[in-house]
Design an enzyme around this catalytic site. Structure first.
Site, short mmCIF file in Angstrom:
data_model
loop_
_atom_site.label_atom_id
_atom_site.label_comp_id
_atom_site.label_asym_id
_atom_site.label_seq_id
_atom_site.Cartn_x
_atom_site.Cartn_y
_atom_site.Cartn_z
CE1 TYR A 105 -3.73 10.43 1.88
CE2 TYR A 105 -5.71 9.23 2.52
CZ TYR A 105 -4.33 9.34 2.48
OH TYR A 105 -3.55 8.35 3.03
CE1 TYR A 144 -7.67 5.67 3.47
CE2 TYR A 144 -6.19 6.90 4.89
CZ TYR A 144 -6.41 6.09 3.80
OH TYR A 144 -5.34 5.68 3.04
NE ARG A 152 -4.33 1.30 4.83
CZ ARG A 152 -3.04 1.57 4.67
NH1 ARG A 152 -2.67 2.50 3.82
NH2 ARG A 152 -2.12 0.90 5.34
CG HIS A 155 -1.36 5.34 6.34
ND1 HIS A 155 -2.67 5.06 6.58
CD2 HIS A 155 -1.30 5.75 5.05
CE1 HIS A 155 -3.38 5.29 5.48
NE2 HIS A 155 -2.56 5.72 4.53
CG HIS A 157 0.58 7.54 1.46
ND1 HIS A 157 0.38 6.31 0.86
CD2 HIS A 157 -0.57 7.84 2.10
CE1 HIS A 157 -0.86 5.90 1.13
NE2 HIS A 157 -1.46 6.81 1.87
#
Ligand SMILES: [Fe+2]
Length: 221
Positions: A105, A144, A152, A155, A157
């Protein structure tokens, strides 16, 4: 306005299977409180941008002023926002944020050693049109590590805001990904809820894989 939005939905063929349903039993549907299930909420997570980027347009694979293109597989996400009665929601603000293709991120607290991609926007915000539609071009997000024993699955958000509806924060997953089955967040949802959070894969559009995703907001009344 509502009729216009409804016509938009039908004209665009988004709810083809429901078009006649609307036509035949519209009165009954309008009285139903929850004809459609609301998209389940999910935690915001720790990586909502500290500072929103200057470039927030729909294309996360290119940052204004830079010549490069984000690394990874580019994808399209074409979606709709509607309410539990099936009305298209025009003017909803749809924000997305996600890891880059390597699983990192754009956030100072992301401890993943994977590299930041200077050409990946990481965040975007758009408004839905009259038929509730939105479109993003982005890259397939990397998986990640969330802990030593938990990875995870890919995906994205989502945060959807509109003055007439309660804000929804949720996550969108990808169909048939092997990590979906072991995810602690997705796994905490019922099978029915999971189905509402997993996008649908469409035929490739040129070199881009396209996903479709419907987001349903809870009616306030
Ligand atoms: Fe995440």
């Amino acid at each position: 306005m509502k009729n216009e939005a409804r016509r938009g939905l039908l004209k665009n063929g988004f709810l083809v299977g429901l078009g006649s349903f609307f036509g035949v039993t519209f009165k009954r549907l309008a009285m139903a409180k929850s004809a459609f299930k609301a998209t389940p909420a999910e935690v915001e997570g720790p990586f909502y941008p500290v500072k929103l980027p200057r470039d927030q347009d729909y294309d996360l694979t290119h940052i204004t002023g830079r010549t490069g293109v984000a690394q990874g597989s580019s994808i399209l996400i074409a979606g709709r926002v509607m309410d539990t009665e099936g009305w298209a929601i025009e003017g909803a603000r749809v924000e997305i944020w996600q890891a880059n293709a390597a699983g990192r991120y754009l956030h100072p607290k992301d401890a993943n050693p994977a590299k930041i991609d200077p050409d990946f926007q990481g965040f975007a915000a758009v408004l839905t049109d009259v038929s509730g539609a939105f479109l993003f071009k982005t890259v397939f997000p990397g998986a990640y590590p969330a802990s030593l024993s938990w990875v995870r699955p890919p995906h994205i958000h989502f945060k959807i805001t509109h003055k007439r509806y309660a804000t929804l924060i949720t996550q969108m997953y990808f169909p048939d990904h092997p990590l979906n089955a072991d995810d602690l967040l997705l796994g905490a949802k019922s099978p029915e809820e999971q189905a509402l959070m997993i996008a649908r894969k469409e035929a490739s559009s040129g070199t881009l894989t396209k996903y479709k995703h419907t987001i349903v907001l809870e009616n306030r009344w």
